[in-house]
Design an enzyme around this catalytic site. Structure first.
Site, PDB file in Angstrom:
ATOM      1  CB  VAL A 277     -12.688  -0.405   0.992  1.00  0.00           C
ATOM      2  CG1 VAL A 277     -13.275  -1.784   0.740  1.00  0.00           C
ATOM      3  CG2 VAL A 277     -13.613   0.707   0.537  1.00  0.00           C
TER       4      VAL A 277
ATOM      5  CG  ASP B 289     -20.514  -5.144   1.572  1.00  0.00           C
ATOM      6  OD1 ASP B 289     -20.617  -5.149   0.331  1.00  0.00           O
ATOM      7  OD2 ASP B 289     -21.126  -4.336   2.299  1.00  0.00           O
TER       8      ASP B 289
ATOM      9  CE  LYS C 189     -16.198   3.765  -9.648  1.00  0.00           C
ATOM     10  NZ  LYS C 189     -15.905   2.412  -9.130  1.00  0.00           N
TER      11      LYS C 189
ATOM     12  CE1 TYR D 266     -18.798   6.386  -9.201  1.00  0.00           C
ATOM     13  CE2 TYR D 266     -19.314   7.155 -11.418  1.00  0.00           C
ATOM     14  CZ  TYR D 266     -19.234   6.134 -10.497  1.00  0.00           C
ATOM     15  OH  TYR D 266     -19.589   4.858 -10.856  1.00  0.00           O
TER      16      TYR D 266
END
Length: 262
Positions: free
Chosen positions: A60, A36, A171, A167
């Site tokens: 990430v 994280d 996804k 988004y």
């Protein structure tokens, strides 16, 4: 696959749905490597849960930080003798915005890159870098399983709302890659699954306006509440433990379908 005495890598594990999953797997005897960007939250989780949790500060979108975390996890696994059982890339962002605004200006490409790089590139990068730790596991009986990957999509992959183009694209890509990834990894005894949550209580949804939240609550079927972290974590655990779950995206939404207008 049994959770006890196995290690799980979870990105985005210091808050939200990722943290709920960390707590659940830990409570069932698992070891968890949290990746994280929020070092303060990560330190709090380690302090709370103890030695079966390790924190790595990771962005990430930065391959070197993921590489360092995977290398650190490999060292930790040798110390604990708790083989890697699963990879759970749960880091994600929303950042809504239409491709063209009310002033006829296109959205800055940096905003699209930000969402796609975290939600899609970050997912694939973590998986590819951590896979060698799974593929070298001793296969478990009776099926020869070596591990499982649990990815996070969204209801937006099925019925995205206005302002969710980036988004939904990110996804939707995770949803689409689930089956080919499972097929790629089947010869290695590694499963790949995806969960697509709808309206859940999380850091992301906490930033919604009252208008958006009210519009979502109106279309909830049953239960008449947003999903909770425990609901998501339970689904992750059920996927890990059930070897027949492979190559599919599970909608975790209480029959909710997102409205086209807010």
């Amino acid at each position: 696959m049994h959770i006890k005495d196995r290690t799980f890598i979870i990105s985005g594990g210091a808050s939200g749905l990722g943290l709920a999953t960390v707590r659940d797997l830990h409570s069932h005897g698992g070891y968890v490597a949290i990746l994280d960007l929020n070092a303060e939250n990560g330190a709090k989780v380690v302090s709370e849960l103890g030695p079966r949790v390790m924190f790595f500060e990771v962005d990430v979108t930065s391959t070197p930080t993921i590489e360092a975390a995977v290398a650190g996890t490999a060292v930790w696994i040798k110390e604990t003798n708790a083989a890697l059982g699963g990879i759970i890339p749960a880091a994600g962002v929303g950042m809504p915005g239409k491709l063209i605004d009310r002033h006829n200006e296109p959205i800055p490409i940096e905003r699209l890159d930000f969402v796609i790089n975290i939600n899609l590139r970050g997912t694939l990068d973590l998986i590819r870098l951590a896979l060698p730790l799974l593929s070298t596991n001793t296969p478990t009986k009776p099926d020869g399983e070596r591990g499982v990957i649990v990815m996070v999509s969204s209801s937006a992959a099925f019925d995205g709302q206005p302002g969710q183009v980036a988004y939904a694209a990110s996804k939707g890509a995770v949803r689409s890659l689930t089956l080919p990834l499972a097929r790629d990894l089947a010869p290695l005894g590694i499963r790949a699954m995806t969960i697509a949550p709808s309206y859940f209580e999380s850091n992301m949804t906490a930033q919604m306006s009252d208008k958006v939240r009210a519009s979502l609550e109106r279309v909830l079927e049953f239960p008449k509440r947003p999903g909770k972290g425990d609901d998501f974590a339970l689904m992750v655990r059920q996927i890990i433990e059930n070897v027949m779950m492979n190559g599919e995206t599970i909608r975790l939404d209480g029959a909710t379908r997102m409205p086209s207008k807010l």
